[in-house]
Design an enzyme around this catalytic site. Structure first.
Site, short mmCIF file in Angstrom:
data_model
loop_
_atom_site.label_atom_id
_atom_site.label_comp_id
_atom_site.label_asym_id
_atom_site.label_seq_id
_atom_site.Cartn_x
_atom_site.Cartn_y
_atom_site.Cartn_z
N LYS A 276 0.84 -1.21 0.00
CA LYS A 276 0.00 0.00 0.00
C LYS A 276 0.88 1.25 0.00
CE LYS A 276 -3.96 -1.71 2.66
NZ LYS A 276 -4.97 -1.52 1.61
N ARG A 350 -10.42 -11.24 1.94
CA ARG A 350 -11.29 -12.27 1.35
C ARG A 350 -10.65 -13.64 1.42
NH1 ARG A 350 -11.43 -8.90 -4.13
NH2 ARG A 350 -11.31 -7.29 -2.54
#
Ligand code: BES
Ligand code: MN
Ligand code: ZN
Length: 497
Positions: A276, A350
């Site tokens: 990120k 996920r």
């Protein structure tokens, strides 16, 4: 804070402060305002004329030494327009007054509910008070650490003795609901060096002991034995070992199928090799808010003695880049046996939920709800105002919407259309884990759906509502704890689907 209960005239209860919730008014009308105006030699008339206090939301005024009152001051707090009064009006008003100096400098306060008959209003007022006055002081030192509040005791009071029983029940419930949310705020605000997967597991074990539910923790070996390949793919890059936390609360006979909650427990999300940007990366310490919500909800279920069986599942790990980290393009095999091409290591939530949702089948659940700070795109869909939800069972989704109405944690259902399912396929594996920008929140749901068992399922994406950036009446700046009251309410009202 000690909560007490009483019935009686508002003037008769001795305290440092008496708080009254006042709907908006245009003239001095009604018994209470007339009486207060007389008791204060016309101070309320003055407040109204100067528009300093007219009962609007956000307004607070204090009347000192009112004649005929055993309280040193009466604090008026605005509820807003009478015709749009809801439980949240009380939550917000109580939140506003909870930081008012006149109240925080009082030792004993009375919250007098005049002509209020609704239990949910009592509950909401206590929630607002607990939530609005929340501060995280653990990492402060010196003067900043000191909690200068003197407020030690609140007596909730109504006029009529026949209401006291209901008042007490509702207020105690409000305290539990709010304290669950406070637990989420505390955990989510705790930085990752103070809350590793192991420390989160230890915290869960302590809470289980304290509140009387069971907690089992799978270490990295046990997780490998369970073949949770998707979860382990995320954990690979970290030095800190992962943990899989299993909470079980029994409120019903053993034969009753449980409601299973699954929470994303990424104690820090760097993005992994798909790193990120550094701007705001520190906020990713709260990427375990879903996990904290599950833990708090199980605690709440135990404290409220909800007559259901509840299981909480928490895959917990850091998402780190390193020489051992999963690399983009790597293919892993999930617990369910489906292979996943990890096209973006920052779509890690996920992956860990995939194995959690598959593991949930073990419990033959009545229903499964997962909760996660899953996609930045949730913020693009709904802004900071609410959480996207989706799932495979309209009845279950309806429950969540109804609960959201009661707790004022807004949710909105996203569609899971067939069109989206076309996009989840990989050329060389069964699935990819990231799909580009369009419908990012829905695509994450579509991915999760591939791993569920034969049970009603709903997914709550709290990435948009997890952090408060400015400060609201009962939500100070920082971690909001959104979701704990919502899930608790779902369980509190639970009946067979
Ligand atoms: N934890 C983040 C989502 C997030 C973003 C939560 C901002 C709170 C605030 C999640 O793991 C993530 O990185 N999601 C990616 C998915 C993408 C790579 C498909 C995202 O939303 O950008
Ligand atoms: Mn991520
Ligand atoms: Zn994440």
């Amino acid at each position: 804070m000690l909560l007490k209960y009483a019935a009686g005239d508002m003037g008769d209860l001795a305290a440092d402060s008496t708080v009254l919730f006042v709907p908006q008014f245009e003239k001095i009308s009604g018994r209470t305002l007339k009486r207060l105006d007389e008791a204060s030699s016309g101070a309320v008339t003055t407040l109204l004329k100067s528009a300093e206090f007219t009962g609007k939301e956000g307004e607070i005024a204090a009347v000192y030494h009112p004649h005929g009152f055993k309280s040193d001051r009466v604090i008026l707090v605005g509820l807003g327009e009478r015709k749009s009064l809801t439980a949240d009006s009380f939550r917000r008003a109580a939140g506003n007054v909870s930081r008012f100096k006149g109240l925080t400098s009082s030792k004993k306060a009375v919250f007098h509910f005049e002509k209020v008959e609704r239990e949910e209003y009592f509950q909401a007022a206590v929630e607002g008070c607990v939530l609005g006055s929340y501060r995280m002081l653990q990492f402060k030192t010196g003067e900043d650490r000191k909690n200068t509040d003197r407020l030690a005791e609140i007596t909730c009071a109504v006029d009529s003795p026949r209401l006291v029983g209901r008042l007490k029940k509702a207020a105690e419930r409000g305290r539990i609901f709010a304290e669950g949310q406070v637990l989420v705020r505390d955990l989510a605000s705790t930085p990752s060096n103070h809350l590793t997967p192991r420390l989160l597991a230890a915290r869960a074990q302590n809470l289980a002991k304290k509140h009387g539910f069971s907690c089992r923790v799978l270490d990295e070996k046990a997780i490998a034995k369970e073949k949770m390949g998707a979860f382990l793919a995320v954990a690979r890059g970290a030095k800190e070992p992962p943990r899989f936390i299993i909470l079980e609360y029994r409120g019903a006979p053993a034969g009753r199928r449980p409601v299973v909650l699954v929470g994303k427990g990424i104690t820090f999300d760097t993005g992994g090799i798909s790193l990120k940007p550094s701007l705001d990366m520190h906020e990713m310490k709260s990427d375990m808010s879903g996990a904290a919500n599950v833990l708090a909800t199980v605690v709440n279920a135990a404290r409220l003695k909800i007559p259901q069986n509840v299981v909480g599942l928490i895959p917990a790990t850091e998402n780190m880049p390193s020489g051992t980290a999963t690399k983009p393009g790597d293919i892993v095999t999930s617990r369910k046996g489906l292979t996943v091409e990890i096209t973006n290591t920052d779509a890690e939530g996920r992956l860990i939920l995939a194995d959690g949702l598959d593991y949930a089948s073990k419990f033959k659940p009545q229903a499964v709800i997962d909760i996660a700070t899953l996609t930045g795109a949730a913020l693009i869909v709904l802004g900071y105002s609410g959480a996207p939800i989706m799932g495979n069972h309209p009845g279950l989704l309806k429950r969540i919407k109804q609960a959201a109405d009661a707790t004022s944690e807004k949710v909105w259902e996203m569609p899971l259309w067939d069109d989206y399912r076309e996009r989840k396929k990989s050329t060389i594996a069964d699935l990819v884990n990231s799909f580009g920008r369009p419908a990012g929140t829905i695509m994450a749901g579509i991915f999760l759906e591939s791993f569920i068992g034969d049970y009603p399922w709903a997914h709550v994406d709290i990435a948009s509502v997890d952090l408060e950036r400015s400060g609201k009446p009962y939500t100070p700046k920082g971690s909001t704890g959104f979701g704990a009251r919502l899930l608790t309410q779902v369980l509190y009202r639970w009946k067979k689907l």
